[in-house]
Write a protein that holds these residues in place. Structure first.
Motif, PDB file in Angstrom:
ATOM      1  N   CYS A   1     -73.777 -23.457 -46.050  1.00  6.79           N
ATOM      2  CA  CYS A   1     -73.843 -23.517 -47.510  1.00  6.79           C
ATOM      3  C   CYS A   1     -74.118 -22.129 -48.085  1.00  6.79           C
ATOM      4  O   CYS A   1     -74.435 -21.194 -47.346  1.00  6.79           O
ATOM      5  CB  CYS A   1     -74.935 -24.490 -47.926  1.00  6.79           C
TER       6      CYS A   1
ATOM      7  N   HIS B   1     -76.623 -21.238 -49.683  1.00  8.31           N
ATOM      8  CA  HIS B   1     -78.028 -20.848 -49.482  1.00  8.31           C
ATOM      9  C   HIS B   1     -78.131 -19.975 -48.226  1.00  8.31           C
ATOM     10  O   HIS B   1     -78.799 -18.953 -48.216  1.00  8.31           O
ATOM     11  CB  HIS B   1     -78.928 -22.079 -49.318  1.00  8.31           C
TER      12      HIS B   1
ATOM     13  N   CYS C   1     -80.240 -25.230 -43.162  1.00  9.38           N
ATOM     14  CA  CYS C   1     -80.723 -25.291 -44.531  1.00  9.38           C
ATOM     15  C   CYS C   1     -81.204 -26.707 -44.797  1.00  9.38           C
ATOM     16  O   CYS C   1     -80.676 -27.658 -44.227  1.00  9.38           O
ATOM     17  CB  CYS C   1     -79.579 -24.920 -45.478  1.00  9.38           C
TER      18      CYS C   1
ATOM     19  N   CYS D   1     -80.879 -28.294 -47.571  1.00  6.71           N
ATOM     20  CA  CYS D   1     -80.050 -28.980 -48.567  1.00  6.71           C
ATOM     21  C   CYS D   1     -79.123 -29.986 -47.882  1.00  6.71           C
ATOM     22  O   CYS D   1     -78.980 -29.958 -46.669  1.00  6.71           O
ATOM     23  CB  CYS D   1     -79.266 -27.965 -49.409  1.00  6.71           C
TER      24      CYS D   1
HETATM   25 ZN   LIG Z   1     -78.110 -25.107 -48.337  1.00  8.45          ZN
END
Ligand SMILES: [Zn+2]
Length: 86
Positions: free
Chosen positions: A65, A67, A57, A59
Motif C-alpha cells: 500500500c 503507507h 501495514c 491497514c
Molecule cells: Zn497500508
C-alpha cells in the motif's frame, strides 16, 4: 508480509506522491503513517531476509500500500546512517 520489489511498489509510490501522508518514525523499520485528510493512522514495519525486503501495514490492503511506499525513502536514509555509525 509482502515482498517489496520495484514492480510491487510502483503503483503505491505513485499514490503516495498524491496522498503525501504524514510519516513518523517509531524506531528503525517501524513507522506510523497518517492520512492527512481522514486522520487514519496505520503502522508499517519492514523486515529484511537475505536480500529480500518485506513490508507490512496494519491497514486492510492486501497488496503493497502507499503507507508502505511512503516510508521507504525514510527507511533508506535511516539504513544508510546505521551503516555509517556501525
Ligand atoms: Zn497500508
Amino acid at each position: 508480509m509482502l515482498e517489496i520489489t520495484r514492480e510491487s511498489i510502483e503503483k503505491a509510490t505513485a499514490k503516495a506522491r498524491i496522498a503525501k501522508p504524514l510519516v513518523k518514525v517509531i524506531e528503525f523499520r517501524r513507522y506510523s503513517v497518517t492520512n492527512r485528510e481522514t486522520g487514519a493512522t496505520y503502522e508499517v514495519r519492514f523486515t529484511k531476509i537475505g536480500n529480500q525486503k518485506f513490508g507490512e501495514c496494519t491497514c486492510p490492503a492486501t497488496k503493497i500500500c502507499y503507507h508502505i511506499s511512503s516510508c521507504l525513502p525514510i527507511n533508506a536514509v535511516l539504513a544508510s546512517q546505521m551503516i555509517q555509525t556501525a
